[in-house]
Design a protein around this motif. Structure first.
Motif, mmCIF file in Angstrom:
data_model
loop_
_atom_site.group_PDB
_atom_site.id
_atom_site.type_symbol
_atom_site.label_atom_id
_atom_site.label_comp_id
_atom_site.label_asym_id
_atom_site.label_seq_id
_atom_site.Cartn_x
_atom_site.Cartn_y
_atom_site.Cartn_z
ATOM 1 N N HIS A 181 0.816 -1.215 0.000
ATOM 2 C CA HIS A 181 0.000 0.000 0.000
ATOM 3 C C HIS A 181 0.853 1.270 0.000
ATOM 4 C CE1 HIS A 181 -4.339 -1.221 1.038
ATOM 5 N NE2 HIS A 181 -3.740 -2.192 0.379
ATOM 6 N N PHE A 202 1.973 1.997 -3.422
ATOM 7 C CA PHE A 202 0.853 2.501 -4.230
ATOM 8 C C PHE A 202 0.553 3.956 -3.866
ATOM 9 C CE2 PHE A 202 -3.672 3.005 -5.371
ATOM 10 C CZ PHE A 202 -3.538 2.770 -6.727
ATOM 11 N N GLY A 203 0.642 4.273 -2.563
ATOM 12 C CA GLY A 203 0.424 5.648 -2.118
ATOM 13 C C GLY A 203 1.390 6.618 -2.799
ATOM 14 N N VAL A 246 0.255 7.125 -6.361
ATOM 15 C CA VAL A 246 -0.920 8.005 -6.441
ATOM 16 C C VAL A 246 -0.469 9.456 -6.321
ATOM 17 C CG1 VAL A 246 -3.123 8.650 -5.390
ATOM 18 C CG2 VAL A 246 -2.454 6.251 -5.451
ATOM 19 N N GLU A 247 0.395 9.714 -5.358
ATOM 20 C CA GLU A 247 0.843 11.092 -5.151
ATOM 21 C C GLU A 247 1.567 11.614 -6.408
ATOM 22 O OE1 GLU A 247 2.496 11.544 -1.259
ATOM 23 O OE2 GLU A 247 3.282 13.528 -1.763
ATOM 24 N N TYR A 271 -1.239 11.805 -9.385
ATOM 25 C CA TYR A 271 -2.553 12.373 -9.083
ATOM 26 C C TYR A 271 -2.874 13.536 -10.027
ATOM 27 C CZ TYR A 271 -6.493 13.872 -6.232
ATOM 28 O OH TYR A 271 -7.749 14.204 -5.804
ATOM 29 N N ARG A 272 -1.876 14.387 -10.254
ATOM 30 C CA ARG A 272 -2.106 15.541 -11.140
ATOM 31 C C ARG A 272 -2.436 15.100 -12.562
ATOM 32 N NH1 ARG A 272 2.589 19.932 -10.332
ATOM 33 N NH2 ARG A 272 1.574 20.842 -12.144
ATOM 34 N N ALA A 300 -10.424 11.791 -10.147
ATOM 35 C CA ALA A 300 -9.024 11.382 -9.963
ATOM 36 C C ALA A 300 -8.936 10.332 -8.860
ATOM 37 C CB ALA A 300 -8.166 12.605 -9.625
ATOM 38 N N GLN A 301 -9.672 10.555 -7.781
ATOM 39 C CA GLN A 301 -9.647 9.575 -6.680
ATOM 40 C C GLN A 301 -10.260 8.250 -7.117
ATOM 41 O OE1 GLN A 301 -11.352 11.373 -3.156
ATOM 42 N NE2 GLN A 301 -10.077 13.196 -3.394
ATOM 43 N N PHE A 345 -7.878 6.148 -9.188
ATOM 44 C CA PHE A 345 -6.847 5.361 -8.508
ATOM 45 C C PHE A 345 -7.432 4.181 -7.741
ATOM 46 C CE2 PHE A 345 -4.309 9.096 -9.453
ATOM 47 C CZ PHE A 345 -3.216 8.459 -10.018
ATOM 48 N N VAL A 346 -8.676 4.282 -7.326
ATOM 49 C CA VAL A 346 -9.321 3.099 -6.729
ATOM 50 C C VAL A 346 -9.406 2.004 -7.805
ATOM 51 C CG1 VAL A 346 -11.472 2.203 -5.765
ATOM 52 C CG2 VAL A 346 -10.596 4.414 -4.995
ATOM 53 N N PHE A 378 -5.938 0.557 -8.602
ATOM 54 C CA PHE A 378 -5.496 -0.413 -7.588
ATOM 55 C C PHE A 378 -6.179 -1.768 -7.826
ATOM 56 C CE2 PHE A 378 -5.609 -2.429 -3.394
ATOM 57 C CZ PHE A 378 -4.264 -2.364 -3.066
#
Lengths: 184, 307
Positions: free
Chosen positions: A19, A22-23, A26-27, A30-31, A51-52, A55-56, A59
């Protein structure tokens, strides 16, 4: 360093269920997902939501990604598709105004003109080929240098520059044709 | 040396004007860290186990339903007369009512599988050339596919692009924004699912005009390719709608006479093992006249070029 090799290691770790890795991904992207969604929706709060959601989905589908080098294009496409589905689900073509339609004494018509201009730009962006749109938005919305774009996509900086130039030219042709249609 | 006529457009007054326009309407920058935290929170919430009582119920429910289904199937099988052959179940919905000559005519048994995406298109605009919808190759559509609109209207794809298609309309008129749904087209749904699962950039492959996949090692060795570096052409796109107002243009793959079933062994003198290597070897921005592809066709080596 945020090169492709670094990304590949993070993707491999994330595919194994890490995780934290993956975090970081995402960071880092994200843009990109946000810009891709904004290109469809023209609205920052909806673009953040998409955007959120992107990423779900990323994943959940990460184990299907065979080529880590294609991660960025994949994220861009999922974000765009999710944004298009969002529009269909909410039965609207595209939100017209980001800013409230409040007319001030100083510039009574500026917001309306700006909205029309933005609408026209977003519509034209929706018409150009995906690879050109991606290159344009990376360059001018994410403000990446060509080398950074090349690191991210695995495509040479020279090829990306050509995509940007072609994208700009195509964009101009579409906007001109939209303007002619509007006059006719 | 750069022969691209568009190169340098970003330095022209028109190019600079567009760059300023893009910058003017650039979205406000999001807080990536906060966004990442929100995503991770959503993932953690999704992973939170269900209450114990519910799990307990589900654990018993699944085998019970399974056992009931097994009994029902056994009853149907046993009650079928011995000499009666079971007819093929007709499809619930026809795949294509009048397939175009260039579509796959194989009989398709329709199955409703939730894993396949529903194909939905929206009418974008109408011009002298016809009606454009916002679904295309990436959604699994091909020339000849049909979609249904409201009040018995129906459209048929007459030219297809990666993201959009031009359609002919029957049964009424359609206004922009009208939603259309594909009549169940299993092939199209499979293609759309493949697009969604694709690890590379299939949009680029569609622009080129061919979809490829790595040849299994066993098949490659049968063709005498010991290291397995070869790709099979799974589908070719003869012509592509690149401009909503224009005519479909012949793809590079079609101009090269690349055919479904060809085995690609070299692109510009380089071996290719997968879609990504293929994309890199093609170099999308290069002049197609500089492109050469070596294929095996019916056991013979053929070199394809536009020169």
């Amino acid at each position: 360093m945020t090169g492709a090799t670094d990304d590949e290691a993070l993707i491999r770790l994330a595919q194994q269920g890490d995780h934290e890795a993956f975090g970081h991904l995402v960071e880092r992207y994200y843009r990109a997902a946000y810009a891709s969604a904004y290109g469809v929706l023209g609205n920052s709060s909806d673009a953040e939501e998409i955007a959120q959601e992107t990423f779900v989905q990323v994943f959940q589908k990460l184990d299907r990604l065979r080529e880590p080098g294609a991660f960025t294009s994949w994220v861009w496409r999922i974000a765009r598709d999710t944004a298009l589905k969002h529009i269909r689900k909410h039965k609207r073509i595209r939100p017209v105004a980001e800013t409230p339609e409040v007319e001030s004494e100083d510039r009574p018509h500026t917001p309306l003109i700006a909205d029309e201009e933005k609408e026209q730009l977003l519509a034209a962006l929706g018409e150009i080929p995906e690879d050109m749109r991606e290159a344009l938005l990376m360059r001018y919305w994410e403000e990446l240098e060509y080398e950074e774009m090349a690191n991210r996509t695995g495509v040479s900086a020279a090829a990306l520059y050509q995509r940007v130039c072609r994208g700009l030219k195509r964009l101009r042709e579409i906007i001109e044709s939209q303007s002619k249609d509007a006059i006719a | 040396m750069n022969n691209d006529p568009d190169s340098g457009f970003d330095q022209t007054p028109e190019g600079r004007e567009l760059i300023a326009l893009l910058a003017k309407h650039a979205p406000p920058q999001p807080d990536s860290r906060a966004g990442a935290q929100a995503v991770m929170a959503r993932l953690r919430a999704a992973e939170t186990p269900a209450p114990r009582g519910r799990l307990f119920t589900m654990r018993w429910l699944v085998p019970l339903v399974g056992a009931a289904a097994a009994v029902a199937i056994a009853f149907v099988v046993l009650s079928t007369p011995p000499n009666q052959t079971t007819p093929n179940t007709p499809p619930l919905v026809s795949d294509k009512d009048d397939p175009a000559p260039d579509t796959d005519r194989r009989a398709v048994v329709i199955r409703h599988d939730r894993a396949w995406p529903e194909i939905v298109g929206t009418v974008r605009n109408e011009n002298a050339e016809g009606v454009t919808i916002d679904a295309g190759l990436k959604d699994g559509l091909r020339v000849g596919d049909t979609l249904d609109g409201p009040q018995n209207t129906r459209v048929r794809v007459i030219a297809v692009g990666v993201f959009e298609s031009r359609v002919s309309v029957s049964g009424g008129t359609l206004v922009p924004g009208t939603e259309l749904r594909a009549r169940v087209t299993t092939d199209a749904q499979k293609r759309a699912a493949q697009f969604a699962d694709f690890g590379g950039d299939p949009g680029a492959f569609y622009q080129f005009g061919a979809l490829v996949s790595a040849l299994p090692l066993s098949e490659a060795r049968m063709l005498g390719i010991s290291d397995g570096a070869a790709l099979r052409v799974d589908e070719t796109i003869p012509a592509l709608l690149k401009d909503a107002g224009g005519a479909p243009q012949s793809t590079i793959a079609a101009q090269l006479d690349l055919r479904t079933g060809d085995v690609i062994v070299e692109v510009n003198g380089t071996n290719v093992r997968n879609e990504n290597e293929f994309a890199k070897a093609l170099g999308w921005s290069l002049d197609p006249r500089m492109l050469s592809i070596r294929v095996l066709r019916n056991g013979k080596q053929v070199d394809l070029t536009l020169r």
